[in-house]
Design a protein around this motif. Structure first.
Motif, PDB file in Angstrom:
ATOM      1  N   ARG A   1       0.836  -1.182   0.000  1.00  0.00           N
ATOM      2  CA  ARG A   1       0.000   0.000   0.000  1.00  0.00           C
ATOM      3  C   ARG A   1       0.875   1.237   0.000  1.00  0.00           C
ATOM      4  N   CYS A   2       0.358   2.310  -0.557  1.00  0.00           N
ATOM      5  CA  CYS A   2       1.114   3.554  -0.615  1.00  0.00           C
ATOM      6  C   CYS A   2       1.100   4.229   0.756  1.00  0.00           C
ATOM      7  N   GLU A   3       2.247   4.771   1.158  1.00  0.00           N
ATOM      8  CA  GLU A   3       2.344   5.436   2.451  1.00  0.00           C
ATOM      9  C   GLU A   3       1.570   6.754   2.491  1.00  0.00           C
ATOM     10  N   LEU A   4       1.318   7.340   1.329  1.00  0.00           N
ATOM     11  CA  LEU A   4       0.781   8.693   1.295  1.00  0.00           C
ATOM     12  C   LEU A   4      -0.633   8.787   0.731  1.00  0.00           C
ATOM     13  N   CYS A   5      -1.187   7.689   0.213  1.00  0.00           N
ATOM     14  CA  CYS A   5      -2.577   7.696  -0.250  1.00  0.00           C
ATOM     15  C   CYS A   5      -3.163   6.301   0.003  1.00  0.00           C
ATOM     16  N   ASN A   6      -4.352   6.057  -0.509  1.00  0.00           N
ATOM     17  CA  ASN A   6      -5.049   4.798  -0.217  1.00  0.00           C
ATOM     18  C   ASN A   6      -4.830   3.720  -1.271  1.00  0.00           C
TER      19      ASN A   6
ATOM     20  N   ILE B   1       2.594   3.272 -12.020  1.00  0.00           N
ATOM     21  CA  ILE B   1       1.515   4.111 -12.548  1.00  0.00           C
ATOM     22  C   ILE B   1       1.367   5.344 -11.669  1.00  0.00           C
ATOM     23  N   ARG B   2       1.365   6.494 -12.283  1.00  0.00           N
ATOM     24  CA  ARG B   2       1.401   7.763 -11.541  1.00  0.00           C
ATOM     25  C   ARG B   2      -0.010   8.229 -11.194  1.00  0.00           C
ATOM     26  N   THR B   3      -0.501   7.721 -10.065  1.00  0.00           N
ATOM     27  CA  THR B   3      -1.858   8.074  -9.638  1.00  0.00           C
ATOM     28  C   THR B   3      -1.906   8.514  -8.178  1.00  0.00           C
ATOM     29  N   CYS B   4      -0.766   8.790  -7.574  1.00  0.00           N
ATOM     30  CA  CYS B   4      -0.752   9.169  -6.156  1.00  0.00           C
ATOM     31  C   CYS B   4      -1.321  10.576  -5.983  1.00  0.00           C
ATOM     32  N   ILE B   5      -2.217  10.722  -5.011  1.00  0.00           N
ATOM     33  CA  ILE B   5      -2.813  12.027  -4.703  1.00  0.00           C
ATOM     34  C   ILE B   5      -2.488  12.452  -3.275  1.00  0.00           C
ATOM     35  N   GLY B   6      -1.467  11.836  -2.700  1.00  0.00           N
ATOM     36  CA  GLY B   6      -1.079  12.156  -1.336  1.00  0.00           C
ATOM     37  C   GLY B   6      -0.320  13.466  -1.230  1.00  0.00           C
TER      38      GLY B   6
ATOM     39  N   ASP C   1       1.218 -12.025 -13.149  1.00  0.00           N
ATOM     40  CA  ASP C   1       2.315 -12.721 -12.477  1.00  0.00           C
ATOM     41  C   ASP C   1       2.788 -11.890 -11.287  1.00  0.00           C
ATOM     42  N   LEU C   2       2.721 -12.477 -10.096  1.00  0.00           N
ATOM     43  CA  LEU C   2       3.149 -11.752  -8.886  1.00  0.00           C
ATOM     44  C   LEU C   2       4.635 -11.420  -8.933  1.00  0.00           C
ATOM     45  N   ASN C   3       5.413 -12.208  -9.659  1.00  0.00           N
ATOM     46  CA  ASN C   3       6.855 -11.986  -9.742  1.00  0.00           C
ATOM     47  C   ASN C   3       7.262 -11.216 -11.000  1.00  0.00           C
ATOM     48  N   GLY C   4       6.276 -10.725 -11.770  1.00  0.00           N
ATOM     49  CA  GLY C   4       6.573 -10.035 -13.008  1.00  0.00           C
ATOM     50  C   GLY C   4       7.125  -8.639 -12.795  1.00  0.00           C
ATOM     51  N   SER C   5       7.485  -7.988 -13.873  1.00  0.00           N
ATOM     52  CA  SER C   5       8.021  -6.621 -13.795  1.00  0.00           C
ATOM     53  C   SER C   5       6.906  -5.653 -13.416  1.00  0.00           C
ATOM     54  N   PRO C   6       7.260  -4.504 -12.848  1.00  0.00           N
ATOM     55  CA  PRO C   6       6.249  -3.537 -12.416  1.00  0.00           C
ATOM     56  C   PRO C   6       5.403  -3.028 -13.580  1.00  0.00           C
ATOM     57  N   LEU C   7       4.136  -2.728 -13.303  1.00  0.00           N
ATOM     58  CA  LEU C   7       3.255  -2.165 -14.319  1.00  0.00           C
ATOM     59  C   LEU C   7       3.776  -0.793 -14.737  1.00  0.00           C
ATOM     60  N   ASN C   8       3.766  -0.550 -16.039  1.00  0.00           N
ATOM     61  CA  ASN C   8       4.326   0.677 -16.592  1.00  0.00           C
ATOM     62  C   ASN C   8       3.249   1.734 -16.787  1.00  0.00           C
ATOM     63  N   ASN C   9       3.582   2.977 -16.468  1.00  0.00           N
ATOM     64  CA  ASN C   9       2.601   4.054 -16.565  1.00  0.00           C
ATOM     65  C   ASN C   9       2.120   4.263 -18.003  1.00  0.00           C
ATOM     66  N   ASN C  10       3.008   4.091 -18.983  1.00  0.00           N
ATOM     67  CA  ASN C  10       2.646   4.299 -20.382  1.00  0.00           C
ATOM     68  C   ASN C  10       1.727   3.217 -20.932  1.00  0.00           C
ATOM     69  N   LEU C  11       1.597   2.103 -20.191  1.00  0.00           N
ATOM     70  CA  LEU C  11       0.770   0.993 -20.663  1.00  0.00           C
ATOM     71  C   LEU C  11      -0.497   0.815 -19.834  1.00  0.00           C
TER      72      LEU C  11
ATOM     73  N   HIS D   1      -1.889  -2.528  -3.820  1.00  0.00           N
ATOM     74  CA  HIS D   1      -1.417  -3.334  -4.949  1.00  0.00           C
ATOM     75  C   HIS D   1      -1.094  -4.728  -4.442  1.00  0.00           C
ATOM     76  N   ILE D   2      -1.607  -5.757  -5.133  1.00  0.00           N
ATOM     77  CA  ILE D   2      -1.355  -7.147  -4.749  1.00  0.00           C
ATOM     78  C   ILE D   2      -0.250  -7.692  -5.646  1.00  0.00           C
ATOM     79  N   VAL D   3       0.991  -7.615  -5.175  1.00  0.00           N
ATOM     80  CA  VAL D   3       2.149  -8.039  -5.961  1.00  0.00           C
ATOM     81  C   VAL D   3       3.391  -7.869  -5.081  1.00  0.00           C
ATOM     82  N   TYR D   4       4.537  -8.383  -5.558  1.00  0.00           N
ATOM     83  CA  TYR D   4       5.779  -8.245  -4.784  1.00  0.00           C
ATOM     84  C   TYR D   4       6.408  -6.862  -4.967  1.00  0.00           C
ATOM     85  N   VAL D   5       6.325  -6.318  -6.191  1.00  0.00           N
ATOM     86  CA  VAL D   5       6.944  -5.027  -6.488  1.00  0.00           C
ATOM     87  C   VAL D   5       5.854  -4.045  -6.906  1.00  0.00           C
ATOM     88  N   GLY D   6       5.832  -2.859  -6.291  1.00  0.00           N
ATOM     89  CA  GLY D   6       4.806  -1.873  -6.582  1.00  0.00           C
ATOM     90  C   GLY D   6       4.837  -1.373  -8.016  1.00  0.00           C
ATOM     91  N   HIS D   7       3.665  -0.957  -8.525  1.00  0.00           N
ATOM     92  CA  HIS D   7       3.600  -0.496  -9.915  1.00  0.00           C
ATOM     93  C   HIS D   7       4.169   0.923 -10.056  1.00  0.00           C
TER      94      HIS D   7
END
Length: 350
Positions: free
Chosen positions: A51-56, A67-72, A295-305, A59-65
């Motif tokens: 979970r993000c420290e600064l907003c709500n 994607i630029r959506t933080c509003i904290g 895939d939980l072990n996959g690469s982080p989700l990309n903002n452009n995609l 993400h269910i995965v090992y490495v955070g995505h």
């Protein structure tokens, strides 16, 4: 005749009486909620959650995505990138709280000065209580006769003796109903209560443990759907109000009178909430929608995609990674049939 015209019954399952066919539903919802919380607390030990420290954002995965959506706070200085930390079961589903009402018709509103003396409990539990679940810790007034509103004044025709007798009768019925409510869900969660005692992950589990995780995921998802479907039925008969300016909910015919600062346009309202009838289950239970990953072990989700990625309630995402089948109603939302391009291919896709 004029006086008769001014008489009107209080709205909703109104008149303060229980809806007989919803008493069993209330008990099933309460048991399903307990099963859901128990199942999520176990699954969160084996399936990674962030979970993000600064907003709500969750993400269910090992490495955070990425994607630029933080509003904290100060998100602009980080280009709205999230700051990830470890999460838990409480981040998967959010149960907003409301005030417990002893008499939802005779005294439907909690005043500002009563905010510290009235119990504050999860709204879905309060809905179950008002619909027929009995708790000694949270007493509620049971009625055998309807309540009327005459010239703006609540008139109660039930005597004190009848109230005590009715309370005893309701308590006896509720005890029996709770024993038989949703035994299948309760039994499965009880059998798997000690599934994962350490903080291991799915890769470190044996085949037998993986099968248990799969079973637990399936039954946890069943508990989620039973809780949601039952709560929707109760919301049709029992009033649930939400504020249009501030994320607050109150189960009852009216909202409370607490004055809250820092909400939008609070000065013009003297800090009071603007209550309206809640029509969607998200007002009563916060599902926390998350980005779906294959895939939980996959690469982080990309903002452009991000337009290629699907979403789902965190409960569904967690249980699906645990081995549960993807519910039909969420297959299109999770966009399972969409293959996202690689990072170096994004400019080649229309």
């Amino acid at each position: 005749r004029g006086r008769r015209r001014r008489e009107k019954r209080v709205r909703h399952s109104p008149v303060g009486l229980l809806v007989a066919e919803l008493v069993e539903v209330a008990h099933r919802v309460y048991v399903a909620r307990n099963s859901l919380v128990s199942g999520l607390s176990q699954l969160a030990r084996a399936i990674p959650g962030l979970r993000c420290e600064l907003c709500n954002e969750v993400h269910i995965v090992y490495v955070g995505h990425e994607i630029r959506t933080c509003i904290g706070p100060r998100s602009g200085s980080r280009s709205t990138m999230h700051v990830w930390r470890g999460g838990g079961a409480r981040d998967v589903v959010f149960f907003p709280k409301c005030f417990h009402l002893y008499d939802r018709v005779g005294k439907p509103r909690v005043g500002h000065d009563e905010r510290f003396s009235v119990p504050h409990i999860p709204a879905i539990v309060e809905l179950c209580i008002q619909a027929g679940v009995d708790f000694a810790k949270y007493p509620t007034k049971g009625r055998t006769k309807p309540v009327y509103c005459i010239e703006g004044r609540i008139v109660d025709f039930e005597s004190v003796v009848e109230e005590v007798e009715n309370k005893i009768e309701l308590s006896s019925k509720n005890t029996k109903a709770l024993f038989y409510a949703s035994p299948e869900l309760a039994r499965h969660v009880e059998n798997l209560s000690n599934l994962v005692m350490n903080n291991s992950n799915l890769d470190g589990l044996t085949e037998e443990e993986r099968n248990k995780v799969r079973d637990l995921s399936s039954h946890t998802l069943e508990a989620w759907f039973e809780m949601i479907s039952g709560a929707k039925k109760m919301m049709e008969k029992y009033g649930v109000n939400t504020c249009g300016y501030f994320p607050k909910v109150q189960v009852g015919l009216e909202g409370h009178k607490l004055r809250m600062r820092k909400a939008s346009k609070h000065q013009s309202r003297n800090g009071l909430h603007v209550w309206q009838e809640a029509t969607i289950i998200d007002d009563l239970v916060g599902p926390n929608y998350v980005w779906h990953v294959d895939d939980l072990n996959g690469s982080p989700l990309n903002n452009n995609l991000k337009r290629y990625y699907g979403k789902a309630p965190a409960v569904v995402e967690l249980c699906v990674h645990g081995g549960a089948l993807v519910p039909n109603k969420y297959k299109s939302m999770m966009r399972l049939d969409v293959v996202s391009p690689d990072r170096d291919e994004v400019d080649l896709v229309a």
